[in-house]
Motif scaffolding. Structure first.
Motif, short mmCIF file in Angstrom:
data_model
loop_
_atom_site.label_atom_id
_atom_site.label_comp_id
_atom_site.label_asym_id
_atom_site.label_seq_id
_atom_site.Cartn_x
_atom_site.Cartn_y
_atom_site.Cartn_z
N THR A 42 0.99 -1.19 -0.05
CA THR A 42 0.10 -0.10 0.04
C THR A 42 0.84 1.27 0.21
N GLY A 43 0.03 2.38 -0.40
CA GLY A 43 1.02 3.77 -0.18
C GLY A 43 1.67 4.04 -1.48
N PHE A 44 1.47 3.36 -2.56
CA PHE A 44 2.23 3.70 -3.62
C PHE A 44 1.69 2.74 -5.02
N GLY A 45 1.56 3.37 -6.15
CA GLY A 45 0.82 2.67 -7.36
C GLY A 45 1.71 1.72 -7.67
N LYS A 46 1.10 0.79 -8.48
CA LYS A 46 1.70 -0.33 -9.39
C LYS A 46 0.81 -0.87 -10.09
N VAL A 47 1.37 -1.39 -11.43
CA VAL A 47 0.35 -2.19 -12.29
C VAL A 47 0.10 -3.39 -11.97
N LEU A 48 -1.14 -3.73 -11.74
CA LEU A 48 -1.63 -5.03 -11.31
C LEU A 48 -1.84 -6.01 -12.51
N GLN A 49 -2.30 -5.71 -13.43
CA GLN A 49 -2.63 -6.44 -14.66
C GLN A 49 -2.69 -5.45 -15.83
N LYS A 88 -7.51 1.86 -10.05
CA LYS A 88 -7.77 2.76 -11.18
C LYS A 88 -7.56 1.93 -12.26
N VAL A 89 -8.47 2.45 -13.54
CA VAL A 89 -8.20 1.32 -14.75
C VAL A 89 -7.74 2.54 -15.62
N LEU A 90 -6.65 2.34 -16.44
CA LEU A 90 -6.34 3.38 -17.65
C LEU A 90 -6.58 2.75 -18.85
N ILE A 91 -7.58 3.38 -19.63
CA ILE A 91 -7.95 2.61 -20.81
C ILE A 91 -7.38 3.56 -21.87
N GLN A 92 -6.97 2.72 -22.83
CA GLN A 92 -6.25 3.30 -24.08
C GLN A 92 -6.75 2.53 -25.20
N VAL A 178 -5.72 -1.27 -31.51
CA VAL A 178 -5.44 -1.79 -30.40
C VAL A 178 -6.19 -1.23 -28.97
N SER A 179 -6.52 -1.86 -28.21
CA SER A 179 -7.18 -1.65 -26.97
C SER A 179 -6.67 -2.30 -25.77
N LEU A 180 -6.37 -1.46 -24.74
CA LEU A 180 -5.47 -1.72 -23.72
C LEU A 180 -6.37 -1.00 -22.37
N ALA A 181 -6.31 -2.17 -21.36
CA ALA A 181 -6.86 -1.73 -20.04
C ALA A 181 -5.54 -2.19 -18.90
N TRP A 182 -5.36 -1.09 -18.38
CA TRP A 182 -4.07 -1.35 -17.09
C TRP A 182 -4.97 -1.04 -15.87
N GLU A 183 -4.77 -2.06 -14.96
CA GLU A 183 -5.21 -1.65 -13.50
C GLU A 183 -4.03 -1.39 -12.84
N VAL A 184 -4.17 -0.16 -11.96
CA VAL A 184 -3.18 0.48 -11.20
C VAL A 184 -3.68 0.37 -9.84
N GLY A 185 -2.71 0.07 -8.86
CA GLY A 185 -3.24 -0.29 -7.48
C GLY A 185 -2.89 0.85 -6.68
N ALA A 186 -3.70 0.98 -5.79
CA ALA A 186 -3.50 2.42 -5.00
C ALA A 186 -2.34 2.46 -4.10
#
Length: 186
Positions: A42-49, A88-92, A178-186
């Motif tokens: 916790t306490g920092f962001g990270k790409v989960l998937q 959060k989910v980053l959509i591209q 191309v379609s991308l979805a990045w899950e970024v942890g809180a």
């Protein structure tokens, strides 16, 4: 500088926090060292998937003449199931756009989201995305949005488009869709 060699460091009590350093200190990780997390970070962001949809050279252009938003199809659809409600989910989306009519072209894009099969709703404002003044030009258009779905249910994102000026918008066949979805942890 002092050095302590140990295999395990644990806090004194069963439910207390182990603190390394103090406010303003720097904790250095040497080159070649690895930090492995098998617990909860916790306490920092990270790409989960990362989930993706990639279609290379699909064989025919995607086209629309609609002046109302319509889905671009399976090339521009991506699903992700967040691991935490705080993620959060980053959509591209990347669209190889091509316009063939008139002297002024304009296409608008917007993103729709479905959570757990409840139905699609628009999550962006549909800002106009392309302005072009020459026929037979190709542009790689990037459409991105940082979403806070607040769920651990499956989320499906679709890109919609419409002709805002002109008669036909195309996504070129001889390119990558191309379609991308990045899950970024809180």
């Amino acid at each position: 500088m002092s050095k302590i060699n140990v295999n395990t460091v644990e806090p004194e009590g069963a439910t207390t926090t182990l603190t390394l350093g103090a406010s303003g200190d720097t904790i250095s990780i040497p080159s070649g060292a690895t930090i492995a997390n098998s617990g909860t970070a916790t306490g920092f962001g990270k790409v989960l998937q990362v989930q993706s949809t990639l279609t290379l050279n699909p064989g025919s252009d995607l086209t629309t003449t609609s002046s109302s938003y319509v889905a671009m199809g399976s090339d521009y659809e991506v699903a992700i199931t967040p691991a935490a409600t705080s993620s959060k989910v980053l959509i591209q989306f990347y669209v190889p756009s091509h316009f063939t009519d008139g002297s002024a072209y304009q296409t608008a894009f917007t993103i729709y989201r479905d959570i757990g099969g409840a139905g699609y709703s628009e999550i962006t404002t549909g800002a106009k995305g392309v302005h072009q003044s020459q026929s037979s030009n190709y542009q790689m258009i990037s459409v991105a949005y940082l979403d806070s779905p607040n769920t651990t249910s499956a989320c499906t994102y679709k890109l919609y488009w419409k002709v805002a000026n002109g008669t036909t918008a195309k996504a070129a066949a001889n390119a990558a869709h191309v379609s991308l979805a990045w899950e970024v942890g809180a």
